[in-house]
Design an enzyme around this catalytic site. Structure first.
Site, PDB file in Angstrom:
ATOM      1  CG  ASP A  14      -0.186  -0.130   2.556  1.00  0.00           C
ATOM      2  OD1 ASP A  14       1.007  -0.527   2.550  1.00  0.00           O
ATOM      3  OD2 ASP A  14      -0.779   0.179   3.600  1.00  0.00           O
ATOM      4  CG  ASP A  19       4.048  -0.133   1.518  1.00  0.00           C
ATOM      5  OD1 ASP A  19       3.515  -1.247   1.620  1.00  0.00           O
ATOM      6  OD2 ASP A  19       3.823   0.795   2.316  1.00  0.00           O
ATOM      7  CG  ASN A  43       0.399   3.094   4.387  1.00  0.00           C
ATOM      8  OD1 ASN A  43       0.216   2.949   5.600  1.00  0.00           O
ATOM      9  ND2 ASN A  43       1.436   2.591   3.751  1.00  0.00           N
ATOM     10  CB  THR A 127       4.791  -4.345   2.510  1.00  0.00           C
ATOM     11  OG1 THR A 127       4.391  -3.860   1.227  1.00  0.00           O
ATOM     12  CG2 THR A 127       5.998  -5.251   2.358  1.00  0.00           C
ATOM     13  CG  PHE A 168      -1.652   0.788   9.842  1.00  0.00           C
ATOM     14  CD1 PHE A 168      -2.702   1.646  10.145  1.00  0.00           C
ATOM     15  CD2 PHE A 168      -1.405   0.496   8.508  1.00  0.00           C
ATOM     16  CE1 PHE A 168      -3.493   2.201   9.139  1.00  0.00           C
ATOM     17  CE2 PHE A 168      -2.188   1.048   7.495  1.00  0.00           C
ATOM     18  CZ  PHE A 168      -3.230   1.901   7.816  1.00  0.00           C
ATOM     19  CG  ASN A 169       0.549  -3.299   7.386  1.00  0.00           C
ATOM     20  OD1 ASN A 169       0.045  -2.239   7.007  1.00  0.00           O
ATOM     21  ND2 ASN A 169       1.803  -3.634   7.119  1.00  0.00           N
ATOM     22  CG  HIS A 241       7.516  -0.200   9.858  1.00  0.00           C
ATOM     23  ND1 HIS A 241       7.721  -0.609  11.152  1.00  0.00           N
ATOM     24  CD2 HIS A 241       7.170   1.117   9.927  1.00  0.00           C
ATOM     25  CE1 HIS A 241       7.499   0.404  11.972  1.00  0.00           C
ATOM     26  NE2 HIS A 241       7.171   1.462  11.257  1.00  0.00           N
ATOM     27  CG  ASP A 242       6.079  -1.868   4.460  1.00  0.00           C
ATOM     28  OD1 ASP A 242       5.650  -2.560   5.409  1.00  0.00           O
ATOM     29  OD2 ASP A 242       5.413  -0.941   3.950  1.00  0.00           O
TER      30      ASP A 242
END
Ligand code: BDR
Ligand code: CA
Length: 316
Positions: A14, A19, A43, A127, A168-169, A241-242
C-alpha cells in the site's frame, strides 16, 4: 561463483514510503523475479495506493503487471494513515506520472493467474493489510501449493503501534490476517519487534543521496519525510518496516528469528488486531510463523545503501 537463482515474487503493498523503499530494494537487489505488483487498501484508499504503485514502478523501471487491490478490508471499513504518509499516501518528492496502466485483472485474479502460470512456487511479499492475499486464499484454495511462503510486514509479538497491542497492517484487516496465518503456508513475519530496530539514520540518507541520480535522491527524500514524522515521536531514524520483509528474503543473516505459533485476535476489548505469539510454546500448537525479532542495524543499513548503487548504473 555461480549466479544465485532468482526468487519468484509477487509484491503486494500500500505505498506508502516504506512500501516504496521495499519495492525499490527488491528491484535493485537483482535477487527477485518480480512477476506482479498489487496494490492494497491501507495507508491510503485503493485509488491512491494504486496510483502510487504505478508511480513507483515507473520511477524505478519495474516492468511487471500491476493489479488493483480490494477496495476495503474483508468485512470492516477502510482505515488509512494520512498522518504518517500524507494525503496522497506518498507525500514528499514529486514523482513521475505513471507510464504503465493497471492490469484488466484485479489484484486477486492477477495473483491467481501469476501463480497458475509459474513453474515454481512463488513468494508473496505482503507489506500492507493482508486483504488481497486472504481474498486470494479464499477464492482459490487450490493455488496454495503454488505459494512458497508469505513474507509479511505486520504485527508485533511484543507491542503495537496503532493501539498498545496492535500494529497498523493487522489492525486494518484482522480477519484477513487470520486467513493468512491459519492457511498452513509458511509465514515469515517482520513485526514491530524487528522493524522498530531497523532504523535508517540521517547519515544513511546522506550515503544514499551521495550515490547520485534521480531514484537515489527520491529515496533519500522519502526517508527524510518518513523520518520527520518519527523524529517527532522521538526516533533516531526512519524505521524500515516494509523493507524488512524484502531484506529478510535476501539477507537473512542480518536478522534474528524464532519459529512460533502466532494467533490473530479479531475481537477483544483492548487487543483487536494483535498478533499473539506463543513465545514459550504454552499453547502446544506447532509454529505457523518464523518471527523476525532482531536485526544487526548497521548491516541492514549497509545492505540497503549498497543495493541503491544499482540505480546509478541503471540511470547511466
Ligand atoms: C506499517 O504500516 C504502514 O504505515 C507502513 O507502510 C507499514 O507497512 C507499519 O505499521
Ligand atoms: Ca505498508
Amino acid at each position: 561463483m555461480s549466479e544465485q537463482r532468482k526468487i519468484p515474487v509477487i509484491l503486494d503493498g500500500d505505498p506508502g514510503h516504506d512500501d516504496a523503499i521495499a519495492w525499490t530494494l527488491a528491484h535493485a537487489s537483482g535477487r527477485f523475479d518480480i512477476l506482479a505488483v498489487t496494490s492494497c487498501c491501507g495507508n491510503q484508499t485503493i485509488e491512491k495506493t494504486t496510483y502510487n504503485a504505478r508511480r513507483v514502478c515507473t520511477l524505478i523501471g519495474l516492468d511487471a503487471p500491476i493489479g488493483r487491490g480490494c477496495p476495503h478490508p474483508l468485512i470492516t471499513e477502510p482505515m488509512n494513515a494520512p498522518s504518517v504518509h500524507g494525503e496522497s499516501g506518498l507525500d514528499g518528492p514529486v514523482l513521475p506520472e505513471p507510464v504503465m496502466d493497471v492490469s484488466a485483472l484485479g489484484a486477486v485474479e492477477l495473483m491467481a493467474k501469476t501463480l497458475r502460470e509459474s513453474h515454481e512456487p512463488v513468494t508473496i511479499v505482503a507489506t500492507g493489510p493482508e486483504t488481497n492475499v486472504a481474498a486470494l486464499l479464499l477464492a482459490h484454495p487450490e493455488l496454495k501449493p503454488k505459494i512458497k511462503r508469505i513474507s509479511v510486514m505486520g504485527g508485533g509479538i511484543g507491542f503495537g503501534n496503532w493501539t498498545p497491542a496492535a500494529e497498523f497492517n493487522i489492525l486494518v484487516d484482522p480477519e484477513a490476517a487470520k486467513v493468512v496465518f491459519t492457511s498452513g503456508i509458511p509465514i515469515l513475519m517482520a513485526g514491530l519487534d524487528v522493524t522498530e530496530k531497523a532504523l535508517i539514520l540521517p547519515e544513511d540518507f546522506a550515503r544514499i543521496r551521495a550515490i547520485g541520480g534521480k531514484v537515489c535522491s527520491i529515496v533519500a527524500e522519502w526517508l527524510e519525510f518518513f523520518y520527520i514524522f518519527h523524529r517527532n515521536l522521538g526516533y533516531a531514524g526512519a524505521p524500515m518496516h516494509d523493507p524488512c520483509a524484502v531484506m529478510a528474503l535476501i539477507h537473512p543473516e542480518v536478522f534474528q528469528m524464532r519459529d512460533m505459533y502466532v494467533a490473530i485476535e479479531t475481537n477483544g476489548e483492548y487487543c483487536k488486531g494483535t498478533t499473539v505469539g506463543d513465545f514459550f510454546g504454552t499453547s502446544g500448537q506447532e509454529p505457523n510463523a518464523t518471527c523476525i525479532l532482531g536485526v544487526d542495524r548497521q548491516a541492514f543499513a549497509d545492505r540497503l545503501v549498497e543495493a541503491m548503487e544499482f540505480y546509478k548504473e541503471a540511470e547511466a
